[in-house]
Motif scaffolding. Structure first.
Motif, mmCIF file in Angstrom:
data_model
loop_
_atom_site.group_PDB
_atom_site.id
_atom_site.type_symbol
_atom_site.label_atom_id
_atom_site.label_comp_id
_atom_site.label_asym_id
_atom_site.label_seq_id
_atom_site.Cartn_x
_atom_site.Cartn_y
_atom_site.Cartn_z
ATOM 1 N N GLU A 61 -9.899 -29.663 19.976
ATOM 2 C CA GLU A 61 -9.255 -28.348 19.846
ATOM 3 C C GLU A 61 -8.234 -28.319 18.713
ATOM 4 N N ALA A 65 -8.463 -26.050 15.020
ATOM 5 C CA ALA A 65 -7.432 -25.196 14.423
ATOM 6 C C ALA A 65 -7.107 -25.648 12.999
ATOM 7 N N ASP A 69 -7.643 -23.469 9.511
ATOM 8 C CA ASP A 69 -6.575 -23.275 8.536
ATOM 9 C C ASP A 69 -7.032 -23.653 7.132
ATOM 10 N N CYS A 137 -4.308 -17.877 10.241
ATOM 11 C CA CYS A 137 -4.032 -19.237 9.779
ATOM 12 C C CYS A 137 -2.616 -19.674 10.149
ATOM 13 N N GLN A 191 0.481 -15.060 15.048
ATOM 14 C CA GLN A 191 -0.876 -15.531 14.776
ATOM 15 C C GLN A 191 -1.857 -14.643 15.532
#
Length: 274
Positions: A61, A65, A69, A137, A191
């Motif tokens: 996980e 992410a 990004d 991001c 975000q």
């Protein structure tokens, strides 16, 4: 390290489209390699196939992410497409007199655009404004919150705004500028994935969504714009990039000029019952 295999590239393509709505063309393989190879090495993995096995595993996980990004394009600078800021200053804000203006910068990237908006809002409205800035991001938002930039990003920033809202770096920060802390504190960074509905009961007077739609196919554009229109006040404005268009989409918006759209002042159901 072995080259990025077609199968691995396809997995990345499908995942990025499913999770961010972004389409990677077949020509983007070298870009993917340039942005991800350091992560493959940092994790001590043999190649991109092993990297993706880790990324898409139950323990991947955090790295998912990180990959998102790194694959998200964040190219921006202060007062990009300056005509939009003139429109905000000269036409949009003077029409908002009975309340604080609410603005959403829906693709904040590293912060140059929301801080440009904040300077105009502070200049024109004093304290009567709220600005929310969002991006998918997390790395870009972290930089945006810092408010620290290289001086070479400032070609279009008005000189009086530079004096009023920025601080020049000295010593170790020579060649840098810092957004004034008071102005920085007024910008709320969040975000947010544009594929998702906005979770808060906001109604915005203006939404800036510039130079993002070019990365989406038509169904994704419709989904994203449906989400945004659900948050616009009657009479609210949507500003997109000059190279973008909403042609072919079914939306409750009137085009006033290229890249400039506006929601009807009276909801459709009220006009029918009037």
């Amino acid at each position: 390290m072995k080259p990025l295999s077609p199968k691995a590239f396809q997995r990345i393509q499908e995942w990025l489209y499913r999770n961010a709505g972004i389409q990677l063309s077949a020509q983007k393989g070298s870009m993917v390699v340039s942005r991800l190879w350091r992560r493959v090495e940092a994790l001590g993995l043999a190649d991109f196939d092993a990297y993706l096995e880790h990324v898409f595993s139950p323990v991947g996980e955090v790295e998912r992410a990180e990959m998102l990004d790194r694959l998200t394009t964040n190219e921006t600078y202060f007062f990009r497409e300056p005509g939009h800021f003139a429109l905000l200053r000269e036409r949009i804000l003077p029409d908002i007199r009975d309340r604080a203006a609410k603005v959403w910068c829906a693709a904040a990237s590293t912060g140059e655009e929301p801080y440009s908006l904040a300077m105009v809002l502070a200049d024109q409205l004093g304290q009567r404004w709220q600005l929310t800035a969002s991006d998918i991001c997390g790395r870009a938002l972290q930089q945006a919150r810092s408010g620290l930039y290289r001086m070479d990003r400032l070609d279009l920033l008005p000189r009086d705004y530079l004096k009023r809202f920025c601080r020049r770096g000295t010593g170790h920060y020579e060649g840098m500028l810092l957004i004034d802390p008071e102005l920085r504190a007024r910008v709320r960074f969040v975000q947010h994935n544009l594929l998702d509905a906005w979770a808060e009961p906001d109604e915005f007077d203006v939404i800036f969504l510039r130079n993002v739609l070019i990365y989406f196919d038509q169904p994704t554009r419709q989904r994203v714009l449906d989400n945004l229109c659900a948050t616009l006040r009657p009479g609210g404005w949507l500003i997109i990039g000059h190279c973008e268009s909403l042609a072919g989409l079914s939306l409750p918006l009137q085009q006033l000029a290229p890249s400039i759209y506006r929601m009807a002042r009276v909801p459709h159901r009220q006009r029918l019952s009037a």
